[in-house]
Design a protein around this motif. Structure first.
Motif, PDB file in Angstrom:
ATOM      1  N   PHE A   1     -17.292 -28.766 -32.033  1.00  0.00           N
ATOM      2  CA  PHE A   1     -17.993 -27.711 -31.194  1.00  0.00           C
ATOM      3  C   PHE A   1     -17.901 -28.083 -29.749  1.00  0.00           C
ATOM      4  CE2 PHE A   1     -20.355 -31.951 -31.661  1.00  0.00           C
ATOM      5  CZ  PHE A   1     -20.811 -32.049 -30.364  1.00  0.00           C
ATOM      6  N   SER A   2     -17.953 -27.092 -29.138  1.00  0.00           N
ATOM      7  CA  SER A   2     -17.949 -27.126 -27.672  1.00  0.00           C
ATOM      8  C   SER A   2     -16.737 -27.671 -26.948  1.00  0.00           C
ATOM      9  CB  SER A   2     -19.283 -27.790 -26.846  1.00  0.00           C
ATOM     10  OG  SER A   2     -20.291 -26.804 -27.248  1.00  0.00           O
ATOM     11  N   ALA A   3     -15.758 -27.611 -27.817  1.00  0.00           N
ATOM     12  CA  ALA A   3     -14.229 -28.225 -27.192  1.00  0.00           C
ATOM     13  C   ALA A   3     -14.082 -27.888 -25.690  1.00  0.00           C
ATOM     14  CB  ALA A   3     -13.258 -27.806 -28.149  1.00  0.00           C
ATOM     15  N   PHE A   4     -14.334 -26.847 -25.255  1.00  0.00           N
ATOM     16  CA  PHE A   4     -14.042 -26.096 -24.019  1.00  0.00           C
ATOM     17  C   PHE A   4     -15.430 -25.934 -23.196  1.00  0.00           C
ATOM     18  CE2 PHE A   4     -10.497 -25.247 -26.815  1.00  0.00           C
ATOM     19  CZ  PHE A   4      -9.480 -25.877 -26.350  1.00  0.00           C
ATOM     20  N   LEU A   5     -16.456 -26.468 -23.376  1.00  0.00           N
ATOM     21  CA  LEU A   5     -17.450 -26.359 -22.606  1.00  0.00           C
ATOM     22  C   LEU A   5     -17.467 -26.584 -21.258  1.00  0.00           C
ATOM     23  CD1 LEU A   5     -20.786 -26.075 -23.160  1.00  0.00           C
ATOM     24  CD2 LEU A   5     -20.752 -28.483 -23.132  1.00  0.00           C
ATOM     25  N   ASP A   6     -18.041 -25.433 -20.528  1.00  0.00           N
ATOM     26  CA  ASP A   6     -17.895 -25.420 -19.070  1.00  0.00           C
ATOM     27  C   ASP A   6     -16.500 -25.474 -18.385  1.00  0.00           C
ATOM     28  OD1 ASP A   6     -20.743 -25.603 -18.917  1.00  0.00           O
ATOM     29  OD2 ASP A   6     -20.771 -27.681 -18.913  1.00  0.00           O
ATOM     30  N   CYS A   7     -15.598 -24.974 -19.080  1.00  0.00           N
ATOM     31  CA  CYS A   7     -14.380 -24.521 -18.545  1.00  0.00           C
ATOM     32  C   CYS A   7     -14.261 -23.259 -18.045  1.00  0.00           C
ATOM     33  CB  CYS A   7     -13.255 -24.811 -19.578  1.00  0.00           C
ATOM     34  SG  CYS A   7     -13.038 -26.419 -20.148  1.00  0.00           S
ATOM     35  N   ASN A   8     -15.172 -23.041 -17.153  1.00  0.00           N
ATOM     36  CA  ASN A   8     -15.540 -21.780 -16.862  1.00  0.00           C
ATOM     37  C   ASN A   8     -14.364 -20.858 -16.323  1.00  0.00           C
ATOM     38  OD1 ASN A   8     -18.005 -22.092 -17.499  1.00  0.00           O
ATOM     39  ND2 ASN A   8     -18.735 -22.822 -15.353  1.00  0.00           N
ATOM     40  N   LEU A   9     -13.281 -21.483 -15.861  1.00  0.00           N
ATOM     41  CA  LEU A   9     -12.024 -20.862 -15.436  1.00  0.00           C
ATOM     42  C   LEU A   9     -11.182 -20.405 -16.390  1.00  0.00           C
ATOM     43  CD1 LEU A   9     -10.912 -22.485 -12.117  1.00  0.00           C
ATOM     44  CD2 LEU A   9     -12.387 -20.610 -12.314  1.00  0.00           C
ATOM     45  N   LEU A  10     -11.449 -20.666 -17.728  1.00  0.00           N
ATOM     46  CA  LEU A  10     -10.276 -20.603 -18.780  1.00  0.00           C
ATOM     47  C   LEU A  10     -10.142 -19.456 -19.454  1.00  0.00           C
ATOM     48  CD1 LEU A  10      -8.644 -22.575 -20.559  1.00  0.00           C
ATOM     49  CD2 LEU A  10     -10.538 -23.009 -22.022  1.00  0.00           C
ATOM     50  N   VAL A  11      -8.874 -19.098 -19.675  1.00  0.00           N
ATOM     51  CA  VAL A  11      -8.459 -17.949 -20.477  1.00  0.00           C
ATOM     52  C   VAL A  11      -7.785 -18.676 -21.656  1.00  0.00           C
ATOM     53  CG1 VAL A  11      -7.058 -15.888 -20.741  1.00  0.00           C
ATOM     54  CG2 VAL A  11      -8.252 -16.400 -18.696  1.00  0.00           C
ATOM     55  N   ILE A  12      -8.322 -18.489 -22.839  1.00  0.00           N
ATOM     56  CA  ILE A  12      -7.686 -19.056 -24.005  1.00  0.00           C
ATOM     57  C   ILE A  12      -6.622 -18.107 -24.830  1.00  0.00           C
ATOM     58  CG2 ILE A  12      -7.936 -20.159 -26.175  1.00  0.00           C
ATOM     59  CD1 ILE A  12     -10.724 -21.185 -24.923  1.00  0.00           C
ATOM     60  N   TYR A  13      -5.482 -18.304 -25.187  1.00  0.00           N
ATOM     61  CA  TYR A  13      -4.399 -17.491 -26.123  1.00  0.00           C
ATOM     62  C   TYR A  13      -4.060 -18.387 -27.404  1.00  0.00           C
ATOM     63  CZ  TYR A  13      -3.263 -15.872 -21.327  1.00  0.00           C
ATOM     64  OH  TYR A  13      -3.336 -15.298 -20.013  1.00  0.00           O
ATOM     65  N   CYS A  14      -4.725 -17.672 -28.288  1.00  0.00           N
ATOM     66  CA  CYS A  14      -4.714 -18.093 -29.656  1.00  0.00           C
ATOM     67  C   CYS A  14      -3.456 -17.262 -30.592  1.00  0.00           C
ATOM     68  CB  CYS A  14      -5.652 -17.972 -30.506  1.00  0.00           C
ATOM     69  SG  CYS A  14      -7.337 -18.760 -29.667  1.00  0.00           S
ATOM     70  N   GLN A  15      -2.755 -18.246 -31.417  1.00  0.00           N
ATOM     71  CA  GLN A  15      -1.646 -17.701 -32.221  1.00  0.00           C
ATOM     72  C   GLN A  15      -2.237 -17.073 -33.480  1.00  0.00           C
ATOM     73  OE1 GLN A  15       1.328 -20.242 -33.568  1.00  0.00           O
ATOM     74  NE2 GLN A  15       2.934 -18.877 -33.908  1.00  0.00           N
ATOM     75  N   ALA A  16      -3.476 -17.599 -33.888  1.00  0.00           N
ATOM     76  CA  ALA A  16      -4.063 -16.894 -34.946  1.00  0.00           C
ATOM     77  C   ALA A  16      -4.748 -15.800 -34.747  1.00  0.00           C
ATOM     78  CB  ALA A  16      -5.198 -17.843 -35.466  1.00  0.00           C
ATOM     79  N   ALA A  17      -4.659 -14.890 -35.833  1.00  0.00           N
ATOM     80  CA  ALA A  17      -5.186 -13.463 -35.517  1.00  0.00           C
ATOM     81  C   ALA A  17      -6.532 -13.423 -35.526  1.00  0.00           C
ATOM     82  CB  ALA A  17      -4.729 -12.628 -36.646  1.00  0.00           C
ATOM     83  N   THR A  18      -7.340 -14.162 -36.119  1.00  0.00           N
ATOM     84  CA  THR A  18      -8.701 -14.438 -35.959  1.00  0.00           C
ATOM     85  C   THR A  18      -9.272 -15.890 -35.939  1.00  0.00           C
ATOM     86  OG1 THR A  18      -9.024 -14.197 -38.398  1.00  0.00           O
ATOM     87  CG2 THR A  18      -9.143 -12.150 -37.227  1.00  0.00           C
ATOM     88  N   GLN A  19     -10.432 -16.189 -35.762  1.00  0.00           N
ATOM     89  CA  GLN A  19     -10.936 -17.567 -35.800  1.00  0.00           C
ATOM     90  C   GLN A  19     -10.648 -18.393 -37.150  1.00  0.00           C
ATOM     91  OE1 GLN A  19     -14.524 -18.554 -34.027  1.00  0.00           O
ATOM     92  NE2 GLN A  19     -14.959 -19.964 -35.428  1.00  0.00           N
ATOM     93  N   PRO A  20      -9.663 -19.491 -37.308  1.00  0.00           N
ATOM     94  CA  PRO A  20      -9.747 -20.121 -38.636  1.00  0.00           C
ATOM     95  C   PRO A  20     -11.004 -20.521 -39.073  1.00  0.00           C
ATOM     96  CG  PRO A  20      -8.052 -20.541 -37.013  1.00  0.00           C
ATOM     97  CD  PRO A  20      -9.168 -19.928 -36.093  1.00  0.00           C
ATOM     98  N   ILE A  21     -11.061 -20.756 -40.336  1.00  0.00           N
ATOM     99  CA  ILE A  21     -12.301 -21.461 -40.991  1.00  0.00           C
ATOM    100  C   ILE A  21     -12.771 -22.389 -40.591  1.00  0.00           C
ATOM    101  CG2 ILE A  21     -13.105 -21.872 -43.259  1.00  0.00           C
ATOM    102  CD1 ILE A  21     -11.480 -19.813 -44.419  1.00  0.00           C
ATOM    103  N   GLY A  22     -11.713 -23.586 -40.262  1.00  0.00           N
ATOM    104  CA  GLY A  22     -12.111 -24.875 -39.850  1.00  0.00           C
ATOM    105  C   GLY A  22     -12.409 -25.056 -38.438  1.00  0.00           C
ATOM    106  N   TRP A  23     -12.413 -23.991 -37.384  1.00  0.00           N
ATOM    107  CA  TRP A  23     -12.813 -23.987 -36.128  1.00  0.00           C
ATOM    108  C   TRP A  23     -14.442 -24.015 -36.292  1.00  0.00           C
ATOM    109  CZ3 TRP A  23      -9.358 -21.225 -32.269  1.00  0.00           C
ATOM    110  CH2 TRP A  23      -7.895 -21.655 -32.531  1.00  0.00           C
ATOM    111  N   ASP A  24     -15.275 -24.836 -35.466  1.00  0.00           N
ATOM    112  CA  ASP A  24     -16.515 -24.781 -35.292  1.00  0.00           C
ATOM    113  C   ASP A  24     -16.819 -23.324 -34.692  1.00  0.00           C
ATOM    114  OD1 ASP A  24     -19.238 -26.634 -35.481  1.00  0.00           O
ATOM    115  OD2 ASP A  24     -19.257 -25.448 -33.870  1.00  0.00           O
TER     116      ASP A  24
END
Length: 493
Positions: free
Chosen positions: A321-344
């Motif tokens: 949970f909240s692995a990137f909390l308050d990273c307000n500048l952040l753009v995230i690029y994910c290889q997965a097509a959708t959010q994996p089950i193991g991600w909070d």
């Protein structure tokens, strides 16, 4: 009678000589029993000796480091008097044989006692502000609230002799980084580490012993079980633990702006990023996560306020949970097509966009502009450059730039002037938010679509538009901050 008197006098002299010889011999024996180097070992201290029990009464000078040493031939430091180390202003490191007043832990168990504190509540008022490291070499007990409020301490070493840690022993040691609990510790009281917001706990045992209070770790600080001293290692950039021949990064201690996390350290594979490992790393603007990483724990990158982008490969099976909390500048690029089950479900908590189904080859960069090619058009996703004047081109490598995405220029404080290329069709909402030094943006006629608040909080901005009036595809709040607009603008005018 005269002869008798002579004998009596001779007898007295003989008795006196015998007594003198015995006293000399006894003193000589005592001198031989006391190690020759005892005074040398204790030369920086004022102390008293009772048989082989030593009391430390004071310190000579104003040292940077103090070591109360192990002593030979059964001599032991049994007592440290109240205020024995008072008034030290340069002290950074101290090695002590126990915590508090006595070796047996029966009186005044608080650490501040030896600096003059009456109670544990006074610890922080008496302990030197400069003190960072405490090494304990003996004693069985670390009493309740022993280190209460010692907010300046960064490192405390617990010895293998310790069997008990009292309730609230390290309460509010807010800068304490790592602590190792040996398997000799069979009892820990409640709330032992409450308020230790920067702490990692390493335990030699494999799981919580029965006599550790259910609330010993009330603040849910990250714990590494089955650890050894050898497992807790560090290099110039990372602190980490090793379990089952796999490394978990527990803390980043470098100051890089662009960081490539290695896939192995000393030949051991790096598989996890621990809880809060990069917390508050304000210097970081980009992080590359290797393919070996399968787990990112909770709050791992929280409050990395300069982190502009990160790429998460499909091998990452879990994110807390909240692995990137308050990273307000952040753009995230994910290889997965959708959010994996193991991600909070609340793994992100960052305000910037997330792009799914992106391969590393899809993510490109030109003059500080990150972009994706979508349907044979370029979408600008993030600006990571530091230009003052920026001309966004009409195309890159023959492919037209048609869209500038949300938050692409968020808080780009270096920019003064931006000219947008004449193939751009859409500018998303919140694209140029909080560009505090931006004074001009030139928008071509090709921009027929605009999002809300595209220039929000750009307080110094004037907007130059080639069109004569607001296009129908621009919403009412495109210029929410009501910045000046010059319509029908042309460079010649």
């Amino acid at each position: 009678m005269l002869i008798n008197n002579k004998y009596k006098n001779a007898y007295k002299i003989i008795v006196i000589l015998i007594l003198f010889c015995m006293a000399t011999l006894l003193a000589s024996c005592n001198s031989e029993q006391q190690p020759e180097n005892l005074n040398k070992l204790l030369s920086e201290f004022e102390y008293t000796i009772n048989k082989k029990d030593i009391t430390i009464d004071g310190i000579k000078g104003n040292p940077v480091s103090i070591v109360m040493p192990d002593l030979p031939d059964g001599y032991k430091i049994k007592i440290i008097s109240k205020g024995a180390l008072a008034g030290l202003s340069n002290l950074t490191t101290i090695t002590i044989p126990f915590v508090g007043e006595t070796l047996d832990g029966t009186r005044n168990q608080h650490f501040g006692y030896i600096f003059g504190a009456d109670t544990f509540a006074d610890n922080n008022s008496y302990i030197p502000n400069s003190l960072r490291t405490v090494i304990i070499t003996g004693g069985n007990i670390i009493g309740g609230a022993a280190f209460y409020g010692c907010s300046g301490l960064v490192s405390i070493t617990i010895p293998q002799s310790t069997t008990s840690i009292g309730s609230g022993a390290f309460n509010n040691c807010s800068n304490l980084k790592n602590i190792y609990i040996p398997q000799s510790v069979t009892s820990i009281g409640e709330w032992a580490f409450i308020g230790c917001s920067n702490l990692r706990i390493y335990c030699q045992v494999a799981e919580r012993p029965n006599d550790w209070d259910a609330f010993w770790n009330y603040s849910n600080i990250q714990v590494f079980w089955k650890a050894t001293i050898e497992n807790i290692r560090g290099n110039n950039e990372f602190e980490y633990s090793t379990t089952n021949n796999e490394i978990t990064i527990t803390r980043y201690i470098g100051n890089a702006t662009e960081l490539n996390i290695p896939n192995e350290i000393n030949g051991i594979i790096v598989t996890s990023i621990g809880k809060g490992a990069f917390y508050n790393c304000h210097s970081l603007s980009s992080v590359t996560i290797p393919d070996s990483i399968t787990n990112i724990d909770s709050l791992a990158f929280s409050n990395c306020i300069s982190l502009a982008y990160i790429y998460l490969h499909s091998g990452i099976k879990s994110i807390g949970f909240s692995a990137f909390l308050d990273c307000n500048l952040l753009v995230i690029y994910c290889q997965a097509a959708t959010q994996p089950i193991g991600w909070d479900s609340s793994w992100c908590s960052a305000m910037g966009p997330i792009y799914w189904n992106i391969s590393k080859e899809d993510l490109k960069e030109h003059n500080g502009m990150q972009y994706l090619i979508i349907n044979n058009d370029i979408n600008i996703t993030r600006y990571i450059g530091n230009a003052i004047e920026l001309n966004i081109p009409s195309e890159i490598d023959g492919i037209e730039i048609t869209k500038i995405n949300s938050y692409a220029f968020y808080k780009c404080d270096s920019l003064n002037n931006v000219i947008i290329g004449n193939h751009v069709i859409r500018i998303d909402g919140y694209t140029f938010v909080e560009c505090s030094n931006l004074t001009s943006v030139t928008i071509p006629k090709s921009v027929t679509n605009m999002g809300d608040s595209a220039f929000y909080y750009c307080h110094n901005l004037s907007i130059y538009c080639h069109v004569e009036s607001k296009p129908s595809g621009w919403p009412p709040f495109w210029n929410f901050s009501d910045r000046p607009v010059i319509w029908n603008y042309s460079p010649s005018s």
